[in-house]
Design an enzyme around this catalytic site. Structure first.
Site, short mmCIF file in Angstrom:
data_model
loop_
_atom_site.label_atom_id
_atom_site.label_comp_id
_atom_site.label_asym_id
_atom_site.label_seq_id
_atom_site.Cartn_x
_atom_site.Cartn_y
_atom_site.Cartn_z
N ARG A 77 0.88 -1.15 -0.24
CA ARG A 77 -0.15 0.10 0.01
C ARG A 77 0.72 1.40 0.01
O ARG A 77 0.38 2.19 -0.71
CB ARG A 77 -0.97 0.05 1.23
CG ARG A 77 -2.14 -0.89 0.84
CD ARG A 77 -3.05 -1.06 2.16
NE ARG A 77 -2.06 -1.43 3.23
CZ ARG A 77 -2.39 -1.17 4.50
NH1 ARG A 77 -3.51 -0.54 5.03
NH2 ARG A 77 -1.63 -1.41 5.57
N ASN A 107 -6.14 -2.82 2.23
CA ASN A 107 -6.15 -4.28 2.38
C ASN A 107 -7.49 -4.59 2.64
O ASN A 107 -8.16 -4.16 3.13
CB ASN A 107 -5.16 -4.59 3.50
CG ASN A 107 -3.77 -4.51 3.40
OD1 ASN A 107 -3.19 -4.32 2.26
ND2 ASN A 107 -2.76 -4.47 4.63
#
Length: 99
Positions: free
Chosen positions: A20, A38
């Site tokens: 990320r 996520n």
């Protein structure tokens, strides 16, 4: 080419490897708007908005991701303005909580 909004889900070993943060850096470097998060199923989900070329380039780069990631597949579909607006208010790009 105009602006596009794409929704992607990245599958493989993409959690616990800095995916990320890497994704956010890559998106900001390309002046893209959107978000990444996520998912409990082990995937990373993201929405990207910007020039068609810049969005396509980042999605292509997602196949490799950061060094420890092992991407198996990427789902890539059109997205809506409503999906894009899930990002934090006033931010161009956000990392959202896990769902």
């Amino acid at each position: 080419m105009g602006d596009v909004i794409r929704h992607i889900i990245v599958r493989g070993r993409v959690q616990g490897v800095g995916y990320r943060a890497w994704f956010e850096d890559e998106a900001v470097a390309r002046d893209l708007a959107g978000w990444a998060r996520n998912r409990r199923d082990g995937t990373v989900e993201a929405v990207l908005s910007g020039s068609e070329d810049a969005v396509a380039a980042l999605i292509a780069k997602c196949q490799h991701g950061p060094g420890m990631a092992r991407v198996t597949t990427i789902d890539n579909e059109p997205a809506t303005e409503d999906m894009l607006n899930l990002r934090a208010s006033g931010e161009r790009f956000s990392v959202l909580p896990t769902i």
